[in-house]
Scaffold this motif. Sequence first.
Motif, PDB file in Angstrom:
ATOM      1  N   ILE A  83       0.803  -1.226   0.000  1.00 56.90           N
ATOM      2  CA  ILE A  83       0.000   0.000   0.000  1.00 56.90           C
ATOM      3  C   ILE A  83       0.838   1.279   0.000  1.00 56.90           C
ATOM      4  N   GLY A  84       2.160   1.151   0.168  1.00 59.23           N
ATOM      5  CA  GLY A  84       3.011   2.340   0.194  1.00 59.23           C
ATOM      6  C   GLY A  84       3.499   2.726  -1.193  1.00 59.23           C
ATOM      7  N   PRO A  85       4.594   2.144  -1.642  1.00 54.88           N
ATOM      8  CA  PRO A  85       5.133   2.504  -2.963  1.00 54.88           C
ATOM      9  C   PRO A  85       4.149   2.327  -4.125  1.00 54.88           C
ATOM     10  N   PRO A  86       3.316   1.301  -4.165  1.00 59.13           N
ATOM     11  CA  PRO A  86       2.452   1.141  -5.345  1.00 59.13           C
ATOM     12  C   PRO A  86       1.332   2.169  -5.450  1.00 59.13           C
ATOM     13  N   LEU A  87       0.837   2.694  -4.322  1.00 58.68           N
ATOM     14  CA  LEU A  87      -0.406   3.457  -4.342  1.00 58.68           C
ATOM     15  C   LEU A  87      -0.256   4.955  -4.073  1.00 58.68           C
ATOM     16  N   LEU A  88       0.873   5.398  -3.575  1.00 61.39           N
ATOM     17  CA  LEU A  88       0.970   6.800  -3.138  1.00 61.39           C
ATOM     18  C   LEU A  88       0.672   7.780  -4.273  1.00 61.39           C
ATOM     19  N   ILE A  89       1.384   7.655  -5.388  1.00 55.68           N
ATOM     20  CA  ILE A  89       1.177   8.603  -6.488  1.00 55.68           C
ATOM     21  C   ILE A  89      -0.053   8.259  -7.333  1.00 55.68           C
ATOM     22  N   PRO A  90      -0.232   6.996  -7.764  1.00 54.12           N
ATOM     23  CA  PRO A  90      -1.387   6.706  -8.635  1.00 54.12           C
ATOM     24  C   PRO A  90      -2.741   6.936  -7.977  1.00 54.12           C
ATOM     25  N   ILE A  91      -2.845   6.726  -6.668  1.00 55.47           N
ATOM     26  CA  ILE A  91      -4.138   6.838  -5.999  1.00 55.47           C
ATOM     27  C   ILE A  91      -4.205   8.078  -5.115  1.00 55.47           C
ATOM     28  N   TYR A  92      -3.412   8.113  -4.056  1.00 56.42           N
ATOM     29  CA  TYR A  92      -3.558   9.150  -3.037  1.00 56.42           C
ATOM     30  C   TYR A  92      -3.200  10.538  -3.558  1.00 56.42           C
ATOM     31  N   PHE A  93      -1.981  10.687  -4.088  1.00 56.48           N
ATOM     32  CA  PHE A  93      -1.554  12.003  -4.563  1.00 56.48           C
ATOM     33  C   PHE A  93      -2.407  12.488  -5.724  1.00 56.48           C
ATOM     34  N   GLN A  94      -2.711  11.589  -6.656  1.00 56.98           N
ATOM     35  CA  GLN A  94      -3.470  11.997  -7.832  1.00 56.98           C
ATOM     36  C   GLN A  94      -4.848  12.523  -7.428  1.00 56.98           C
ATOM     37  N   TYR A  95      -5.509  11.812  -6.527  1.00 55.35           N
ATOM     38  CA  TYR A  95      -6.819  12.249  -6.056  1.00 55.35           C
ATOM     39  C   TYR A  95      -6.694  13.561  -5.275  1.00 55.35           C
ATOM     40  N   GLN A  96      -5.713  13.630  -4.378  1.00 51.57           N
ATOM     41  CA  GLN A  96      -5.550  14.816  -3.531  1.00 51.57           C
ATOM     42  C   GLN A  96      -5.231  16.051  -4.358  1.00 51.57           C
TER      43      GLN A  96
ATOM     44  N   PHE B 293      -2.015   2.643 -19.577  1.00 50.84           N
ATOM     45  CA  PHE B 293      -0.610   2.985 -19.810  1.00 50.84           C
ATOM     46  C   PHE B 293      -0.163   4.099 -18.863  1.00 50.84           C
ATOM     47  N   PHE B 294      -0.987   5.118 -18.737  1.00 46.34           N
ATOM     48  CA  PHE B 294      -0.696   6.254 -17.857  1.00 46.34           C
ATOM     49  C   PHE B 294      -0.538   5.803 -16.403  1.00 46.34           C
ATOM     50  N   ASN B 295      -1.457   4.984 -15.919  1.00 43.03           N
ATOM     51  CA  ASN B 295      -1.409   4.550 -14.522  1.00 43.03           C
ATOM     52  C   ASN B 295      -0.269   3.577 -14.255  1.00 43.03           C
ATOM     53  N   PHE B 296       0.130   2.808 -15.254  1.00 39.57           N
ATOM     54  CA  PHE B 296       1.290   1.929 -15.070  1.00 39.57           C
ATOM     55  C   PHE B 296       2.563   2.764 -14.925  1.00 39.57           C
ATOM     56  N   ILE B 297       2.658   3.848 -15.689  1.00 45.54           N
ATOM     57  CA  ILE B 297       3.807   4.760 -15.553  1.00 45.54           C
ATOM     58  C   ILE B 297       3.820   5.368 -14.155  1.00 45.54           C
ATOM     59  N   ARG B 298       2.658   5.819 -13.673  1.00 49.29           N
ATOM     60  CA  ARG B 298       2.561   6.385 -12.330  1.00 49.29           C
ATOM     61  C   ARG B 298       2.925   5.338 -11.269  1.00 49.29           C
ATOM     62  N   PHE B 299       2.526   4.105 -11.497  1.00 53.09           N
ATOM     63  CA  PHE B 299       2.836   3.007 -10.585  1.00 53.09           C
ATOM     64  C   PHE B 299       4.345   2.827 -10.448  1.00 53.09           C
ATOM     65  N   LEU B 300       5.050   2.832 -11.569  1.00 51.92           N
ATOM     66  CA  LEU B 300       6.509   2.685 -11.544  1.00 51.92           C
ATOM     67  C   LEU B 300       7.163   3.900 -10.880  1.00 51.92           C
ATOM     68  N   GLU B 301       6.702   5.083 -11.250  1.00 51.31           N
ATOM     69  CA  GLU B 301       7.250   6.312 -10.668  1.00 51.31           C
ATOM     70  C   GLU B 301       7.059   6.348  -9.152  1.00 51.31           C
ATOM     71  N   SER B 302       5.918   5.883  -8.692  1.00 47.22           N
ATOM     72  CA  SER B 302       5.596   5.940  -7.268  1.00 47.22           C
ATOM     73  C   SER B 302       6.584   5.123  -6.438  1.00 47.22           C
ATOM     74  N   HIS B 303       6.989   3.956  -6.938  1.00 43.55           N
ATOM     75  CA  HIS B 303       7.984   3.156  -6.213  1.00 43.55           C
ATOM     76  C   HIS B 303       9.288   3.933  -6.053  1.00 43.55           C
ATOM     77  N   TRP B 304       9.748   4.496  -7.121  1.00 44.29           N
ATOM     78  CA  TRP B 304      10.999   5.259  -7.113  1.00 44.29           C
ATOM     79  C   TRP B 304      10.888   6.422  -6.127  1.00 44.29           C
ATOM     80  N   PHE B 305       9.791   7.174  -6.224  1.00 43.75           N
ATOM     81  CA  PHE B 305       9.597   8.354  -5.393  1.00 43.75           C
ATOM     82  C   PHE B 305       9.542   8.007  -3.906  1.00 43.75           C
ATOM     83  N   VAL B 306       8.780   6.984  -3.548  1.00 45.69           N
ATOM     84  CA  VAL B 306       8.597   6.650  -2.129  1.00 45.69           C
ATOM     85  C   VAL B 306       9.906   6.229  -1.492  1.00 45.69           C
ATOM     86  N   TRP B 307      10.639   5.357  -2.142  1.00 50.38           N
ATOM     87  CA  TRP B 307      11.878   4.865  -1.523  1.00 50.38           C
ATOM     88  C   TRP B 307      12.893   5.986  -1.352  1.00 50.38           C
ATOM     89  N   VAL B 308      13.034   6.862  -2.348  1.00 46.06           N
ATOM     90  CA  VAL B 308      14.022   7.939  -2.250  1.00 46.06           C
ATOM     91  C   VAL B 308      13.625   8.944  -1.177  1.00 46.06           C
TER      92      VAL B 308
END
Length: 407
Positions: A232-245, A285-300
């Motif tokens: 629920i952390g790296p996979p969802l932060l940008i595609p779900i939580y941030f995007q909605y917020q 396609f768009f959400n898969f890109i966000r999914f990959l980006e979210s992992h990178w962003f959360v860990w860093v």
Amino acid sequence: MGKGGNQGEGATEREAPIPTFRWEEIQKHNVRTDQWLVVNRKVYNVTRWASRHPGGHRVIGHYAGEDATSQIIEDFRALKKTAQDMNLFKSNHLFFLFLLAHILVMESIAWLILFYFGNGWITTIITSFILATSQIQTGWLQHDFGHLSVYKKSKWNHLAHKFIIGHLKGASSNWWNHRHFQHHAKPNIFHKDPDVNMLHVLVLGEWQPIEYGKKKLKYLPYNHQHQYFFLIGPPLLIPIYFQYQIIMTMIVYKNWADLAWAISYYVRFFITYVPFYGFLGSILFFNFIRFLESHWFVWVTQMNHIVMEINEEPYRDWFSSQLAATCNVEQSLFNDWFSGHLNFQIEHHLFPTMPRHNLHKIAPLVKSLCAKHGIQYQEKRLLRALLDVIRSLKKSGDLWLDAYLHK
């Protein structure tokens, strides 16, 4: 960090209730292990006085602590003046132009791959990784403009920030500024730093899990948070939580300019990729890109803060509070690029308007100041920093369980 980010720098120091001199200035009066205090030009043996009065040693500690804090503030001001004299707040525009260019090149390469090789699974996956890399690098670049660290004029930084975060990422500059300035002002402080507001999904640090445990709060099985974090952390932060917020913030607060910039990003994206994938395929396609980006962003972003002290607000000077909440990752060309120079998180928090390409130059002086005052300066290897995120979550979860089960 712009106007909001500089409020903590050079904060007004607390004045002692009575005039004092530093311990070093009166060491010549020391006899054996006694300590002395000069008040209104009179010398007092405070060790002898403290031994005769309840709580007297706490008074000694108060004066010593006030003196140490004043010295840290004074030394940090001198350090900032040194950085200014070294022109470390002057940016290299070619450096940031190169960063923008390599982002646009990646977007062009992604389109060319699909144009020449089609939209098969292999080309789709390759293109997704290229675009996710482009998006994360755009995120690091907007961070530079958001901190007003590129141009001398704030207006130019703000305009570039809106273009990059809006047209190249589909996000809101006002939303980012509101969150990020709070984070810099009070890093890792509950109820003040939005980055440690986990909405009862995770418990962080040592204080929060114990408080939750004592109050028998169990929204989730926190002793397993180091495991469900991966789901629920790296996979969802940008595609779900941030995007909605982000979208809701722009609409609720009527940030129409930001919304227009964000819409321009979505229009450009779908015009570019609908011919290859159709409308529904482009959404996937768009959400898969966000999914990959979210992992990178959360860990860093989490490797520098979540592993550090997270608490309610204690009184500290600006310098000490940033060191308590922040750690670094070792420098290398890859680490610099991979993290957008956030591997120098300590220096960035101390000097938020300093261009990122100069952070490594001030780092040795920051280390020296830490050594002088006995303040821990944490610097780790990249792999250890990433693993420490999981270790810290497990430690906090165990603290919660112990407090929860304790009667």
